[in-house]
Design a protein around this motif. Structure first.
Motif, PDB file in Angstrom:
ATOM      1  N   ILE A  58       0.857  -1.179   0.000  1.00 56.02           N
ATOM      2  CA  ILE A  58       0.000   0.000   0.000  1.00 56.02           C
ATOM      3  C   ILE A  58       0.895   1.230   0.000  1.00 56.02           C
ATOM      4  CG2 ILE A  58      -1.887   1.194   1.159  1.00 56.02           C
ATOM      5  CD1 ILE A  58      -2.599  -1.408   2.554  1.00 56.02           C
ATOM      6  N   SER A  59       0.665   2.142  -0.921  1.00 57.70           N
ATOM      7  CA  SER A  59       1.507   3.333  -1.011  1.00 57.70           C
ATOM      8  C   SER A  59       1.389   4.157   0.270  1.00 57.70           C
ATOM      9  CB  SER A  59       1.103   4.190  -2.210  1.00 57.70           C
ATOM     10  OG  SER A  59      -0.121   4.860  -1.951  1.00 57.70           O
ATOM     11  N   PRO A  60       2.419   4.921   0.608  1.00 55.04           N
ATOM     12  CA  PRO A  60       2.371   5.738   1.832  1.00 55.04           C
ATOM     13  C   PRO A  60       1.165   6.674   1.875  1.00 55.04           C
ATOM     14  CG  PRO A  60       4.612   5.646   0.993  1.00 55.04           C
ATOM     15  CD  PRO A  60       3.742   5.000  -0.046  1.00 55.04           C
ATOM     16  N   ASP A  61       0.837   7.315   0.748  1.00 53.66           N
ATOM     17  CA  ASP A  61      -0.300   8.242   0.720  1.00 53.66           C
ATOM     18  C   ASP A  61      -1.611   7.524   1.029  1.00 53.66           C
ATOM     19  OD1 ASP A  61       1.331  10.319   0.117  1.00 53.66           O
ATOM     20  OD2 ASP A  61       0.740  10.505  -1.987  1.00 53.66           O
ATOM     21  N   VAL A  62      -1.803   6.368   0.399  1.00 55.22           N
ATOM     22  CA  VAL A  62      -3.042   5.613   0.607  1.00 55.22           C
ATOM     23  C   VAL A  62      -3.098   5.062   2.023  1.00 55.22           C
ATOM     24  CG1 VAL A  62      -4.357   3.570  -0.099  1.00 55.22           C
ATOM     25  CG2 VAL A  62      -3.313   5.050  -1.830  1.00 55.22           C
ATOM     26  N   SER A  63      -1.978   4.518   2.496  1.00 55.73           N
ATOM     27  CA  SER A  63      -1.929   3.965   3.842  1.00 55.73           C
ATOM     28  C   SER A  63      -2.255   5.027   4.887  1.00 55.73           C
ATOM     29  CB  SER A  63      -0.542   3.374   4.116  1.00 55.73           C
ATOM     30  OG  SER A  63      -0.474   2.841   5.419  1.00 55.73           O
ATOM     31  N   ASP A  64      -1.651   6.203   4.726  1.00 51.50           N
ATOM     32  CA  ASP A  64      -1.892   7.294   5.670  1.00 51.50           C
ATOM     33  C   ASP A  64      -3.355   7.730   5.638  1.00 51.50           C
ATOM     34  OD1 ASP A  64      -0.896   9.404   7.517  1.00 51.50           O
ATOM     35  OD2 ASP A  64      -1.494  10.734   5.876  1.00 51.50           O
ATOM     36  N   ALA A  65      -3.914   7.827   4.432  1.00 58.92           N
ATOM     37  CA  ALA A  65      -5.314   8.246   4.303  1.00 58.92           C
ATOM     38  C   ALA A  65      -6.254   7.239   4.955  1.00 58.92           C
ATOM     39  CB  ALA A  65      -5.670   8.427   2.832  1.00 58.92           C
ATOM     40  N   LEU A  66      -5.977   5.951   4.771  1.00 59.49           N
ATOM     41  CA  LEU A  66      -6.825   4.925   5.371  1.00 59.49           C
ATOM     42  C   LEU A  66      -6.728   4.949   6.894  1.00 59.49           C
ATOM     43  CD1 LEU A  66      -6.168   1.940   2.921  1.00 59.49           C
ATOM     44  CD2 LEU A  66      -8.274   3.264   3.140  1.00 59.49           C
ATOM     45  N   LEU A  67      -5.526   5.157   7.400  1.00 61.59           N
ATOM     46  CA  LEU A  67      -5.347   5.217   8.851  1.00 61.59           C
ATOM     47  C   LEU A  67      -6.069   6.421   9.451  1.00 61.59           C
ATOM     48  CD1 LEU A  67      -1.577   4.223   9.209  1.00 61.59           C
ATOM     49  CD2 LEU A  67      -3.553   2.925  10.021  1.00 61.59           C
TER      50      LEU A  67
ATOM     51  N   ALA B 124     -10.690  10.291   2.677  1.00 57.17           N
ATOM     52  CA  ALA B 124     -11.299   9.770   1.454  1.00 57.17           C
ATOM     53  C   ALA B 124     -10.248   9.184   0.518  1.00 57.17           C
ATOM     54  CB  ALA B 124     -12.055  10.882   0.745  1.00 57.17           C
ATOM     55  N   VAL B 125     -10.501   7.967   0.046  1.00 60.56           N
ATOM     56  CA  VAL B 125      -9.640   7.293  -0.922  1.00 60.56           C
ATOM     57  C   VAL B 125     -10.517   6.789  -2.061  1.00 60.56           C
ATOM     58  CG1 VAL B 125      -7.973   5.442  -1.323  1.00 60.56           C
ATOM     59  CG2 VAL B 125      -8.062   6.563   0.917  1.00 60.56           C
TER      60      VAL B 125
ATOM     61  N   ALA C  55      -6.034   5.805  -5.563  1.00 59.64           N
ATOM     62  CA  ALA C  55      -5.373   4.520  -5.340  1.00 59.64           C
ATOM     63  C   ALA C  55      -5.498   3.692  -6.612  1.00 59.64           C
ATOM     64  CB  ALA C  55      -5.989   3.793  -4.153  1.00 59.64           C
ATOM     65  N   THR C  56      -4.619   3.965  -7.574  1.00 58.54           N
ATOM     66  CA  THR C  56      -4.575   3.136  -8.774  1.00 58.54           C
ATOM     67  C   THR C  56      -3.984   1.790  -8.380  1.00 58.54           C
ATOM     68  OG1 THR C  56      -4.281   5.081 -10.179  1.00 58.54           O
ATOM     69  CG2 THR C  56      -3.696   2.947 -11.127  1.00 58.54           C
ATOM     70  N   ILE C  57      -4.600   0.715  -8.856  1.00 59.11           N
ATOM     71  CA  ILE C  57      -4.227  -0.629  -8.412  1.00 59.11           C
ATOM     72  C   ILE C  57      -3.670  -1.438  -9.580  1.00 59.11           C
ATOM     73  CG2 ILE C  57      -5.138  -2.795  -7.449  1.00 59.11           C
ATOM     74  CD1 ILE C  57      -7.172  -1.081  -5.898  1.00 59.11           C
ATOM     75  N   ALA C  58      -2.555  -2.125  -9.340  1.00 62.45           N
ATOM     76  CA  ALA C  58      -1.935  -2.984 -10.346  1.00 62.45           C
ATOM     77  C   ALA C  58      -1.066  -4.012  -9.636  1.00 62.45           C
ATOM     78  CB  ALA C  58      -1.090  -2.161 -11.316  1.00 62.45           C
ATOM     79  N   ILE C  59      -0.659  -5.045 -10.358  1.00 65.52           N
ATOM     80  CA  ILE C  59       0.278  -6.036  -9.826  1.00 65.52           C
ATOM     81  C   ILE C  59       1.591  -5.867 -10.575  1.00 65.52           C
ATOM     82  CG2 ILE C  59       0.762  -8.489  -9.469  1.00 65.52           C
ATOM     83  CD1 ILE C  59      -2.252  -8.996  -9.523  1.00 65.52           C
ATOM     84  N   LEU C  60       2.663  -5.593  -9.841  1.00 65.34           N
ATOM     85  CA  LEU C  60       3.979  -5.389 -10.443  1.00 65.34           C
ATOM     86  C   LEU C  60       4.977  -6.353  -9.818  1.00 65.34           C
ATOM     87  CD1 LEU C  60       4.028  -1.474 -10.537  1.00 65.34           C
ATOM     88  CD2 LEU C  60       3.691  -3.032 -12.472  1.00 65.34           C
ATOM     89  N   ASP C  61       5.618  -7.144 -10.663  1.00 62.16           N
ATOM     90  CA  ASP C  61       6.575  -8.161 -10.204  1.00 62.16           C
ATOM     91  C   ASP C  61       5.956  -9.073  -9.153  1.00 62.16           C
ATOM     92  OD1 ASP C  61       8.619  -7.117 -11.865  1.00 62.16           O
ATOM     93  OD2 ASP C  61       9.064  -5.580 -10.365  1.00 62.16           O
TER      94      ASP C  61
END
Length: 335
Positions: A34-43, A47-48, A84-90
């Motif tokens: 989870i990116s820092p921005d998204v994680s912080d917003a969820l905590l 709004a995400v 929160a753009t979502i993708a699978i990388l590696d």
């Protein structure tokens, strides 16, 4: 956006995040980044807004796809929420992408596998790269507690689906994952009446914004009626049917369809003519399954001189804006 309007959207986020910490949900969250921005917003309970990545990799060419992705995320940020753009990388599911990761998925294009729910485990296991469709995006959003997902259009029952049983997993995901999906409706290359019937079978509440007619992705109307209309642009205050869905533990998502404005809608007859021609070409070339939709979208874009692709881009931005730009006056409490 006013502070009280932002507060209501944040309250929406907290209200929908009903999973208990720990247990299988906690274990699953440990498998994603989870990116820092998204994680912080969820905590913080801020709004995400979840965004898919298939539109980036498969929806348009590079670098237009990258610029569009940046513009859409900018609209979200400018209106006080976190994208929160979502993708699978590696092999790692990423919830919220950095600029470098956005550029990577954009440059990968169709080399990134189009990833629905069924493909997630495989892509993770082989440490591959996957661009999430509606179903996979909903799955990951729900996993981490993101309750609002904005996209251009969802999948549906394909034309002649009564013979082929070609039905998008987006529909079954809506029937089992409690996320509010806000879109421009169902892609007009699909069988919209049967799609709505299937959503009813799945127990999914379908609403339309300021209309009782379901939109058709490229155009503002499909001719199909819906039973619920969201009349106000104070979306959070008017989502009481979604609050009830969560409180009752129904386990389903809801679909809110927003027609693109008249000034941006491509001529329905032009699009329909292009769709019929593209469908015939797909049959002649024996293009079926999950290869059909990308082919049809690309071909319709070619036949309409780029009008349909431009509509997709505009729709994505407008949908996010409509979700986040709330009129503060007289709104009800979201609690």
């Amino acid at each position: 956006m006013s502070s009280s309007a932002l507060s209501r959207l944040a309250n929406l986020q907290r209200h929908f995040h009903h999973s208990e910490k720990g247990g299988s949900d906690g274990m699953a969250r440990g498998l994603v980044k989870i990116s820092p921005d998204v994680s912080d917003a969820l905590l913080r309970g801020s709004a995400v807004v979840a965004l898919e990545s298939t539109i980036i990799s498969h929806g348009m060419p590079y670098p237009q796809n990258l610029e569009t992705a940046k513009e859409v995320e900018a609209v979200v940020r400018e209106n006080g929420a976190v994208p929160a753009t979502i993708a699978i990388l590696d092999g790692i599911p990423c919830i919220g992408l950095s600029i470098e990761e956005l550029e990577r998925i954009a440059q990968l294009g169709t080399r990134a596998q189009k990833t629905a729910r069924r493909d997630i485990a495989h892509i993770v296991a082989i440490k591959g790269n996957g661009a999430t469709t509606v179903s996979a995006t909903m799955f990951f959003a729900s996993m981490v507690g993101i309750s609002v997902f904005v996209t251009g259009g969802i999948g549906g029952v394909h034309r002649h689906g009564e013979h082929t049983m070609d039905i998008s997993s987006d529909l079954t995901e809506l029937g089992r994952t409690p996320v509010a999906v806000i879109s421009a409706g169902v892609k007009s290359i699909l069988d919209i009446p049967r799609t709505l019937e299937y959503l009813e079978t799945q127990g999914v509440c379908v609403a339309a914004y300021k209309t009782n007619v379901f939109p058709a992705f490229f155009t503002e109307t499909s001719g199909c009626k819906v039973g619920l209309t969201v009349e106000s642009n104070r979306v959070c205050a008017k989502l009481r049917f979604y609050y009830a869905t969560i409180k009752l533990g129904l386990g389903t998502g809801v679909l809110i369809a927003v027609p693109i404005p008249k000034e941006h809608a491509t001529s329905g007859s032009l699009i329909e003519s292009a769709i019929q021609r593209a469908l015939k070409e797909a049959r002649d070339k024996n293009i079926t399954g999950n290869a059909e939709t990308p082919f049809l979208l690309a071909r319709v874009n070619e036949l309409t001189g780029g009008a349909s692709l431009a509509s997709i881009v505009i729709t994505l931005v407008i949908l996010v804006t409509l979700e986040l730009l709330h009129n503060d006056g007289g709104a009800e409490s979201a609690s």
